[in-house]
Design a protein around this motif. Structure first.
Motif, PDB file in Angstrom:
ATOM      1  N   ILE A  16      51.213  47.285  41.698  1.00  0.00           N
ATOM      2  CA  ILE A  16      49.853  47.456  41.189  1.00  0.00           C
ATOM      3  C   ILE A  16      49.014  48.102  42.292  1.00  0.00           C
ATOM      4  CG2 ILE A  16      47.885  46.307  40.123  1.00  0.00           C
ATOM      5  CD1 ILE A  16      49.741  43.912  39.595  1.00  0.00           C
ATOM      6  N   ILE A  18      45.959  48.965  44.390  1.00  0.00           N
ATOM      7  CA  ILE A  18      44.669  48.279  44.501  1.00  0.00           C
ATOM      8  C   ILE A  18      43.892  48.797  45.708  1.00  0.00           C
ATOM      9  CG2 ILE A  18      45.359  46.167  43.312  1.00  0.00           C
ATOM     10  CD1 ILE A  18      45.047  46.006  47.035  1.00  0.00           C
ATOM     11  N   ALA A 114      41.495  47.328  40.911  1.00  0.00           N
ATOM     12  CA  ALA A 114      42.544  48.227  40.415  1.00  0.00           C
ATOM     13  C   ALA A 114      42.214  49.659  40.830  1.00  0.00           C
ATOM     14  CB  ALA A 114      42.649  48.120  38.902  1.00  0.00           C
ATOM     15  N   ALA A 119      46.679  51.585  36.967  1.00  0.00           N
ATOM     16  CA  ALA A 119      46.778  50.236  37.535  1.00  0.00           C
ATOM     17  C   ALA A 119      46.084  49.173  36.691  1.00  0.00           C
ATOM     18  CB  ALA A 119      46.182  50.218  38.953  1.00  0.00           C
ATOM     19  N   TYR A 123      47.359  45.191  36.471  1.00  0.00           N
ATOM     20  CA  TYR A 123      46.341  44.350  37.116  1.00  0.00           C
ATOM     21  C   TYR A 123      45.880  43.255  36.145  1.00  0.00           C
ATOM     22  CZ  TYR A 123      41.953  43.159  39.550  1.00  0.00           C
ATOM     23  OH  TYR A 123      40.925  42.496  40.191  1.00  0.00           O
ATOM     24  N   THR A 124      45.602  43.648  34.894  1.00  0.00           N
ATOM     25  CA  THR A 124      45.173  42.683  33.885  1.00  0.00           C
ATOM     26  C   THR A 124      46.276  41.682  33.574  1.00  0.00           C
ATOM     27  OG1 THR A 124      43.733  44.381  32.922  1.00  0.00           O
ATOM     28  CG2 THR A 124      44.207  42.442  31.571  1.00  0.00           C
ATOM     29  N   ARG A 127      46.328  39.122  36.341  1.00  0.00           N
ATOM     30  CA  ARG A 127      45.133  38.275  36.237  1.00  0.00           C
ATOM     31  C   ARG A 127      45.289  37.228  35.139  1.00  0.00           C
ATOM     32  NH1 ARG A 127      40.273  41.401  33.952  1.00  0.00           N
ATOM     33  NH2 ARG A 127      41.409  40.870  32.038  1.00  0.00           N
TER      34      ARG A 127
END
Length: 356
Positions: A16, A18, A114, A119, A123-124, A127
């Motif tokens: 991911i 970031i 993100a 991404a 990322y989600t 989370r």
């Protein structure tokens, strides 16, 4: 917010991209060092001890100081050759409950953003997985020339990362706790509980730095008028005094209740008791005493009236009884006298007849 580090979160085979940004900021008022005599700015210059001359940043390298004071040069190439897989990666190594992290380990906090549209999906995913598992992720990452430990958790809709100290960087609390054995009574614990309950909870948003505000106000006054704010005498430290712990706890509970407007609420575990004043009745009051006196006087008058009525009735009864007894006795005497006279008359009549 400006990013301070770009890299990727390694979540198994998922990567991911970031950006790392600071989650906190320092609002402390900073000061500069000046020459007290003329106000000139004091600056630090980097000087070579051997040549005794100032050097520029480009001329400065790094070295390790050995125990004997000798310097061992360390070049950038030496550090770059070291195996550091987390140079640009936040590598998740485990998922644990948040309670497993000692708050003593927590350092600086960061937000993970993100980096780019591709991404957003992974990322989600991470989370939401953290939210549903109610756990935090433990990760390793490199920042500012060293590998660090981090904890990833969800804050609102963002993944936040707390830098953590390594376990061997936490000192043992040896020699910190009281060495002597101290006994705490239940009554003292009850008062401590009452004080905690009275103070209750607080909205952290309402707390602020009073000292910083005072410093800013003082600086503003100097800028506007060139004068300083009136000085306040510092509070005298109360440490070192021998106090009555129970009395201090009771006073603290009372003060906290007054501050919260709770009135004279009794501390938890304590029962209200009334101590009567010597020489007086505890249950009496001025108004009730007057009412008692009035009611007692009225009762006495009624009792006296009853006694008088009873006395007069008794007297009348005696008179009546005496009169009736006298009349009866007189009638009986008259009837007895008449009965005695009749035989005597008969005898006299017989004597007269015999004489004739």
């Amino acid at each position: 917010m400006r990013s301070i580090w770009n890299g990727a979160i390694s979540f198994g085979l998922v990567s991911i991209p970031i950006k790392l940004v600071n989650a906190t900021e320092n609002h402390s008022v900073s000061f500069r060092q000046v020459h007290a005599a003329d106000g000139g700015r004091i600056r630090y210059r980097k000087v070579c001890e051997l040549e005794e001359k100032e050097v520029t940043q480009s001329e400065i390298g790094r070295a390790y100081e050995d125990a004997d004071g000798s310097m061992i040069p360390i070049a950038d190439e030496d550090l770059a050759a070291l195996p550091l897989p987390t140079t640009k990666t936040i590598e998740i190594v485990a998922f644990v409950p948040a309670s497993a992290i000692d708050p003593l380990q927590m350092e600086t906090a960061y937000y993970l953003s993100a980096n780019g549209v591709p991404a957003a999906k992974p990322y989600t995913l991470l989370r939401e997985a953290l939210k549903r598992s109610e756990r935090v992720a433990i990760a390793k990452f490199a920042l500012r020339g060293r590998e660090r430990l981090g904890m990833l958790r969800v804050v609102d809709d963002v993944i936040a990362m707390h830098g953590l100290l390594w376990p061997d960087e936490i000192r043992k609390p040896e020699g910190v706790a009281p060495e002597s054995d101290v006994a705490v009574r239940e009554a003292e614990l009850d008062l401590a509980d009452a004080l905690m309950n009275t103070l209750g909870e607080v909205d952290l948003e309402t707390l602020h730095d009073d000292y910083r505000e005072a410093v800013e106000a003082m600086i503003a006054a100097k800028v506007e008028g060139g004068g300083a704010l009136p000085e306040h005498a510092p509070a005298e430290p109360e440490g070192g005094k021998v106090i009555d712990l129970m009395a201090a706890l009771e006073n603290s509970v009372r003060a906290a209740q007054e501050a919260r407007g709770d009135g004279a609420e009794e501390p938890a575990g304590e029962e209200a008791r009334v101590t009567p004043i010597k020489g007086r009745r505890a249950a009496s009051s001025p108004k009730s005493s007057g009412g008692t006196k009035k009611s007692t006087s009225a009762t006495a008058k009624k009792t006296a009236a009853k006694k008088a009525a009873a006395k007069s009735t008794s007297t009348a009864s005696k008179k009546t009884a005496s009169g009736s007894t006298g009349k009866t006795a007189s009638g009986s005497a008259k009837s007895a006298s008449a009965a005695a006279k009749k035989p005597a008359a008969k005898k006299s009549a017989q004597r007269k007849r015999s004489s004739a």
